[in-house]
Write a protein that holds these residues in place. Structure first.
Motif, short mmCIF file in Angstrom:
data_model
loop_
_atom_site.label_atom_id
_atom_site.label_comp_id
_atom_site.label_asym_id
_atom_site.label_seq_id
_atom_site.Cartn_x
_atom_site.Cartn_y
_atom_site.Cartn_z
N ARG A 56 -23.05 -26.87 12.63
CA ARG A 56 -24.26 -27.33 13.33
C ARG A 56 -25.12 -26.12 13.52
NH1 ARG A 56 -22.98 -29.85 18.62
NH2 ARG A 56 -24.97 -30.53 18.81
N GLU A 57 -24.77 -24.89 14.21
CA GLU A 57 -25.35 -23.77 14.30
C GLU A 57 -25.88 -23.02 13.15
OE1 GLU A 57 -24.53 -19.51 16.32
OE2 GLU A 57 -22.80 -21.04 16.54
N LEU A 58 -25.01 -23.02 12.07
CA LEU A 58 -25.26 -22.20 10.86
C LEU A 58 -26.30 -23.11 9.90
CD1 LEU A 58 -21.77 -20.64 9.96
CD2 LEU A 58 -23.70 -19.43 11.23
N SER A 59 -26.10 -24.46 10.02
CA SER A 59 -26.79 -25.08 8.88
C SER A 59 -28.20 -26.12 9.50
CB SER A 59 -26.04 -26.09 8.47
OG SER A 59 -25.40 -26.90 9.25
N GLY A 60 -27.97 -26.14 10.70
CA GLY A 60 -29.16 -27.11 11.38
C GLY A 60 -28.91 -28.59 11.11
N ALA A 61 -27.73 -28.83 10.39
CA ALA A 61 -27.22 -30.24 10.43
C ALA A 61 -26.61 -30.84 11.64
CB ALA A 61 -26.16 -30.39 9.32
N LEU A 74 -26.08 -26.71 2.80
CA LEU A 74 -26.76 -27.58 3.70
C LEU A 74 -28.15 -27.24 4.08
CD1 LEU A 74 -23.72 -29.16 5.72
CD2 LEU A 74 -24.86 -30.17 3.95
N LYS A 75 -28.31 -26.01 4.69
CA LYS A 75 -29.63 -25.45 4.96
C LYS A 75 -30.43 -25.26 3.98
CE LYS A 75 -31.40 -22.07 7.98
NZ LYS A 75 -32.74 -22.02 7.40
#
Length: 366
Positions: free
Chosen positions: A26-31, A217-218
């Motif tokens: 979640r933190e790395l991708s914003g997903a 994902l990002k």
């Protein structure tokens, strides 16, 4: 104190590594990450899971209500087919509603006009090796597949759900399939505000390139200007739960057989559906035993395992990785005693959160 066997033991200490990987992604991708209740819906551990995840997604009105009642955050409502009788309650208990077909969107679109609406899209590709679980199988009913037809309703939805991964631990396979989705549906995705890429991505598994997935994902999110959602089920709870059993009897019929106080048809149904073996660890030793269920089904067999000592009545057997698609599918076949549910908290304390008795069996029938 542990309950009488059989019982499912959910270990929060074993659950935590999965949740920490979800939080890292979640933190790395914003997903955002939504728990797929079709896989795991044991709400006694939602207090911990909700600290690391953004909400839940459903497959039925009951799951929608469970998610809203017990899991803080977003509640996404999806079903293969909604019933008009359930629509008001589904809308009341959800933040987004996802329609499986354009027909359902047209039927209930007016009732959901003030709701965030989405459509399931079937890209015609998947990672499934089981036809029974393949959402892209021939003549699949799971989602709309024609871009031209989908384009006619793009002004009536703000997001799409693609769910085409199944037990996919191969990042390159995921990357390639997402590329195919972009090639076929990218012009439509660009018109949306959010995209769910579903579940079935085993990104919490050992050695999975989490950073590569996050970057992909990002990049997808940035290119199309969409909020990405993932719907982990097994990825969230893998290796977190055991099914604790007791040997009731033994016999030798050409092999050493041990009969336990549980049943795969009643308590681990996917083993029967997919003809797979349960997991026992360490599964070493000189003594090989077939562990069998206590229902009348001849093929009610957990598998063949190795033990340090011969099994005897009263011995305990612990079945590993017994959370995903097991507790949600348990049933009363043969009236076999339903496993209790116990939780081992982060401090190591074990508490029983649910036991089932004859009254539950009687109430399930009529």
């Amino acid at each position: 104190m542990s309950p009488r066997t059989p019982y499912y033991l959910i270990d929060k200490q074993a659950l935590l590594p999965n949740l920490e990987k979800i939080a890292r992604l979640r933190e790395l991708s914003g997903a955002k990450s939504l728990l797929a209740l079709k896989c795991f819906a044991s709400w006694s551990v939602f207090d911990l899971m909700s600290e690391y995840m953004d909400g839940t997604t459903s497959s039925s009105p009951f799951e929608v209500k469970l998610g809203r009642s017990h899991f803080p955050g977003e509640t996404h409502a999806y079903s293969v087919a909604w019933d008009e009788a359930d629509m008001a309650e589904v809308l009341e208990n959800s933040d987004k509603i996802i329609f499986n077909t354009i027909g359902q969107l047209e039927r209930f679109g007016e009732a959901a006009k003030d709701h965030v609406r989405g459509l399931r899209v079937n890209p015609g590709i998947s990672s499934s090796s089981f036809d029974i679980a393949d959402p892209a199988r021939p003549f699949s009913r799971l989602g709309e597949h024609d871009p031209a037809r989908i384009e006619t309703v793009c002004d009536r939805v703000t997001g799409f759900m693609f769910h085409n991964n199944c037990e996919n631990a191969d990042f390159d396979r995921f990357d390639a399939m997402l590329g195919q989705i972009e090639q076929r549906f990218g012009h439509l995705i660009a018109r949306m505000e959010w995209i769910s890429l579903g579940g079935g991505i085993h990104f919490t598994g050992e050695g999975y390139p989490l950073e590569k997935l996050a970057e992909r994902l990002k990049r997808f999110s940035d290119e199309y200007g969409v909020q990405v959602y993932l719907e982990p089920g097994e990825a969230a709870i893998t290796n977190s739960t055991t099914l604790e059993l007791t040997v009731l009897d033994t016999l030798d019929n050409g092999k050493n057989l041990a009969i336990v106080d549980s049943s795969i048809e009643a308590h681990m149904l996917d083993l029967l559906i997919y003809r797979e073996s349960a997991k026992v660890a360490p599964n070493t030793g000189d003594h090989e035993w077939m562990v069998c269920g206590n229902s009348c089904l001849a093929g009610d067999i957990f598998g063949e395992f190795r033990f340090e000592q011969p099994l005897k009545p009263g011995d305990r057997v612990s079945i590993r990785d017994a959370a995903g698609y097991t507790m949600v599918k348990k049933n009363w076949f043969n009236g076999v005693r339903m496993p209790a549910i116990a939780v081992r908290d982060l401090d190591g304390t074990v508490r029983t959160v649910r036991e089932f008795g004859y009254g539950d069996f009687e109430a399930a029938l009529s």
